[in-house]
Design a protein around this motif. Sequence first.
Motif, PDB file in Angstrom:
ATOM      1  N   PHE B 269       0.540  -1.252  -0.122  1.00 43.68           N
ATOM      2  CA  PHE B 269      -0.013   0.115   0.263  1.00 43.68           C
ATOM      3  C   PHE B 269       0.930   1.376   0.141  1.00 43.68           C
ATOM      4  O   PHE B 269       0.311   2.350  -0.300  1.00 43.68           O
ATOM      5  CB  PHE B 269      -0.859   0.084   1.263  1.00 43.68           C
ATOM      6  N   ASP B 270       2.153   1.220   0.469  1.00 45.57           N
ATOM      7  CA  ASP B 270       3.020   2.391   0.239  1.00 45.57           C
ATOM      8  C   ASP B 270       3.374   2.641  -1.047  1.00 45.57           C
ATOM      9  O   ASP B 270       4.030   3.907  -1.207  1.00 45.57           O
ATOM     10  CB  ASP B 270       4.243   2.143   1.238  1.00 45.57           C
ATOM     11  N   ASN B 271       3.199   1.922  -1.991  1.00 44.17           N
ATOM     12  CA  ASN B 271       3.735   1.966  -3.484  1.00 44.17           C
ATOM     13  C   ASN B 271       2.969   1.500  -4.392  1.00 44.17           C
ATOM     14  O   ASN B 271       3.127   0.471  -4.856  1.00 44.17           O
ATOM     15  CB  ASN B 271       5.152   1.420  -3.499  1.00 44.17           C
ATOM     16  N   ILE B 272       1.890   2.205  -4.651  1.00 38.09           N
ATOM     17  CA  ILE B 272       0.867   1.853  -5.707  1.00 38.09           C
ATOM     18  C   ILE B 272       1.012   3.041  -6.717  1.00 38.09           C
ATOM     19  O   ILE B 272       0.796   3.885  -6.713  1.00 38.09           O
ATOM     20  CB  ILE B 272      -0.428   1.720  -5.359  1.00 38.09           C
ATOM     21  N   THR B 273       1.352   2.558  -7.932  1.00 40.24           N
ATOM     22  CA  THR B 273       1.481   3.509  -9.331  1.00 40.24           C
ATOM     23  C   THR B 273       0.280   3.140 -10.193  1.00 40.24           C
ATOM     24  O   THR B 273      -0.144   4.216 -10.715  1.00 40.24           O
ATOM     25  CB  THR B 273       2.500   3.225  -9.863  1.00 40.24           C
TER      26      THR B 273
END
Lengths: 165, 284
Positions: B269-273
Amino acid sequence: MKISIITIIVSFILDGIISNFISLDSYLKPLFTVVSLIIIYPFLHNKQNEYLKIAFITGILYDIIYTNTIFLNAIIFILLAFTIIKINVFITNNFINVGFISLFIVIIYKIVNFFILVIIGYLNLNFNVLLNSIIKSLLLNILYTVVAYFITDKIARKNNIYKID
Amino acid sequence: MYKRRKIERRYVVIIILVVATLLLGLFSYSINDNRKLNIIEKSIKDAGLIINKTINVPINFVKDKIDEAKSKHKIYEKYKKLSKKYEKVELMEAKYQESLKEIKELKETLELNKTLSESSYLNASVINRDIGDFYDTMTIDKGSKNGVKKDMAVITNKGLIGRIIKVSNFNSVVKLLTDNDSNSKISVKIKVNENDYVYGLLVGYKEKNKTFIIEGIAENTEIKKGYEVTTTGLGNTFPSGILIGKVKKVSTDNFDLAKTVEVESLVNFDNITYVTILKRNMEK
């Protein structure tokens, strides 16, 4: 005036871009728009009404574009602008002082924002969340304030733009 | 003179209190998920985020290239895994077609039109993420002009991430599952064997362990670590069968009456593109 508006716009856009490329659990959370209020004040020292208007409008745009709220950030930005005006009465502007003001403003912004959200029932009263959020926001924003101060100061000196020190 | 000043001060205090109360009411109203954006908000948001998106394009390009270069050394391992999987694909394809046919026949028998599990997909890029830090939201570059509607489910290739809460013309706001909003409980099921499921309620997110909490499961049900957790389709928000994560920890409540299950999502969830919106065809 031009340099102030450009600084605010650049900071505003950078907020959106940087948030997209930095992991949410990192210690580099951007609040560039908030700290840009510190950078632009020395240029608007003689135009405090203009300064407050800019803070209010920026807050409204921040509300609409980034946080989907109405007037929440606009009110907080006005409070921060008043605080910056008061601080500048006692403190001169240099790299170190600007860094300290930035630290102070980020903490105030986070605390006020957190408590408003707690009062309206959006967040639970959990001080760990607040503390975590403050710690994650400090490093990048202090660094940005110092760098932005350095750049705007150079531009002002080069083009003979009025600002207080 | 003193009395007059005292009365004036009292008026000022009353006015400040009234204004503060009104403002808090306004903040509370504005932050509500059910509030629709007005035309002015939509126009400003669209204009602002178009600029943001335009600047993001070259940066995203560079980021993708870097990610691509990083993953190049793993290509052979991926190839080996995929070729093993490929052997099973034909068999699964035949089973899938058979199941589809069966479902169609059953629907005709039961006279059902479309169910909540029927969705079409719409891919979107993330424009910005949780700038306020306390909101657990992110903005994506697809809006009502692309057919996005409120409450549509948003997923990645690793599972469910949230739902649409606000829709503008060319962008929308997604509320992530990691938000601990008490009003957004989700009905979920845990697959305990080939055909059996245990039903429960996803009630929150534990920030410290990065796990979702599932409650409402009877104490006598055996649940093991690694079981898959998916949505049930009940509650008219999320379609059924969307992966939420895998069971990480099982514990019983203080009264030994029910089990609490911690579920670890496969999504970072900290890194969604990039995300996918599940556009529901119809609700019945």
